[in-house]
Design an enzyme around this catalytic site. Sequence first.
Site, short mmCIF file in Angstrom:
data_model
loop_
_atom_site.label_atom_id
_atom_site.label_comp_id
_atom_site.label_asym_id
_atom_site.label_seq_id
_atom_site.Cartn_x
_atom_site.Cartn_y
_atom_site.Cartn_z
N HIS A 147 0.82 -1.21 0.00
CA HIS A 147 0.00 0.00 0.00
C HIS A 147 0.85 1.27 0.00
O HIS A 147 0.34 2.36 -0.21
CB HIS A 147 -0.98 0.00 1.17
CG HIS A 147 -0.39 0.29 2.52
ND1 HIS A 147 -0.10 -0.69 3.44
CD2 HIS A 147 -0.04 1.45 3.12
CE1 HIS A 147 0.40 -0.14 4.53
NE2 HIS A 147 0.44 1.16 4.36
N ASP A 177 0.18 -7.58 1.45
CA ASP A 177 0.56 -6.18 1.58
C ASP A 177 2.06 -6.01 1.68
O ASP A 177 2.58 -5.30 2.54
CB ASP A 177 -0.12 -5.54 2.80
CG ASP A 177 -0.10 -4.02 2.73
OD1 ASP A 177 0.30 -3.48 1.67
OD2 ASP A 177 -0.45 -3.36 3.72
N GLY A 253 3.37 6.85 7.95
CA GLY A 253 4.76 6.98 7.51
C GLY A 253 5.64 5.85 8.01
O GLY A 253 6.72 5.61 7.47
N SER A 255 4.65 2.77 7.86
CA SER A 255 4.34 1.59 7.05
C SER A 255 5.54 1.16 6.21
O SER A 255 6.14 1.98 5.51
CB SER A 255 3.16 1.88 6.12
OG SER A 255 1.97 2.02 6.85
#
Length: 506
Positions: A147, A177, A253, A255
């Site tokens: 993502h 993901d 941020g 992630s």
Amino acid sequence: MQKRTWAQMIVSGVLAGVVGFVLAFVTLSGLETPESSGVTQAQRTSGGSSAVLASHDELPVSVSAGGDLMDAYQTAFRRVADQTIPVVVEVNVVNIVRQRRPSSPFEFFFGTPRDGSQEQEYRRPGLGSGVIVRRSGNDVFVLTNNHVAGEAEEIQITLADGRQFEAELVGGDARRDLALLKFQSSEDVPIARLGDSDALRVGDWAFAVGNPLGFSSTVTAGIVSAIGRNPGPESGMPMLTDYIQTDAAINRGNSGGALVNLKGEVIGINTWIASQTGGNIGLGFAIPVNVAKRVVDDFIRDGRVTYGWLGISTGDAGSQLRSGMDLGTSEGAFVYNVFRGSPAEEGGILPGDFITRINGEQVSDSNSLVRMVADLQPNAESRFSIIRDGDEMELSLQTAIREDEAEVARRSSRMWPGLAVTPITDQIREELGLDRNVGSVIVGNVVQDGPAATAGVRAGDIINRVNNRNIESLADFYRALNDASSDEIMFRIRRGEQNILVGLVR
């Protein structure tokens, strides 16, 4: 002897307790001095050849009897930061968003499209983090979340020392993901040490490293709050992995950044938070690094991730189901439906089977089954331990390659029998106002466009007979359903005050 006041006695007791705790902690923890333990540092590569400067198992903690315990913690935390900050990068992306531009004020205010409207491109910047996980020649690979960069048109990597590189997407996978990026450099670049997430225990120290809200190279500390977390289908999070839960602060941020242990090893990829405000409330979740390791290999080799597919729909075994099927255990996954033409059907799995192990590894529930099957190598032989009609048995079969989720959903019409039944409990009888003698098994769910739905079976139907066999338990239903002596299945159903017959062809 002078009498001591109550205040003096309390102070003396507190001091003695503190000293005793510190000495006991130092003694029981086995904390080492720098001279007796190794120094752990991240791998560094130069020109494509990897060289480990130092790589030992234990991170040193310096403390002597009577020394300052907090200084020992500080020393350990500093070394974790020194090792991990260089291997975590900032990922800046640009996504191109295309939207139709109104051709007139009339369309802008009333939303009615008119001839002449045009599509316009917009540049939408994004920010995340990533972990440098591998190098091959001048190619340097960075692992992040899908993502963050999976749909990006432009990707820029910024190292902790300020160096910047243009990067490209090697592969992205929305089902876990995760995404792998690549940039080129002949310079020295630090490589992260990947730990073993299977060895984690609740209570272990955990550090989140990333770029929350653009504050680069941020380190926050916490513990492993839980392992094996399943977010549930309503969360919208990928279901082909479980998650490590931590209270180390994670924000937007972070992630794609690293969750690391006290040895400075990456144990997870920070992915999402649970929050009602959008900010950190101590509920952060990371993909286990052992899941990520295989994804990296697949991306580099094939540019995509392949998952195993069995072709069944499953659920967990509640107390009523366990009793009705004579299971004796709740650890496993109950098979409600089998896709026609699937590896499961070809391998002999039937509706009503209870899968307990795959290749000798325990299946804890239906979610773990989905993840374990996904990890199986397609077309490779696997052993499935099942319970069928109270008997344990083992089947050998090969999984196929799992298609994308949209394609799997389109195949739902091929599920046999296309329904799920459950025992009629006292609670169900009371809620639906059913008599005691109305029946024992009720349809709880019908798969849209499946065989049962096409034949006219509805949720709430009570199945009294299957091929003229009385159904007095869940086990009776599946014995009759799986009887291979006939291709035609006839249900005698009670619906309201009516008794009807519904036929299915196997």
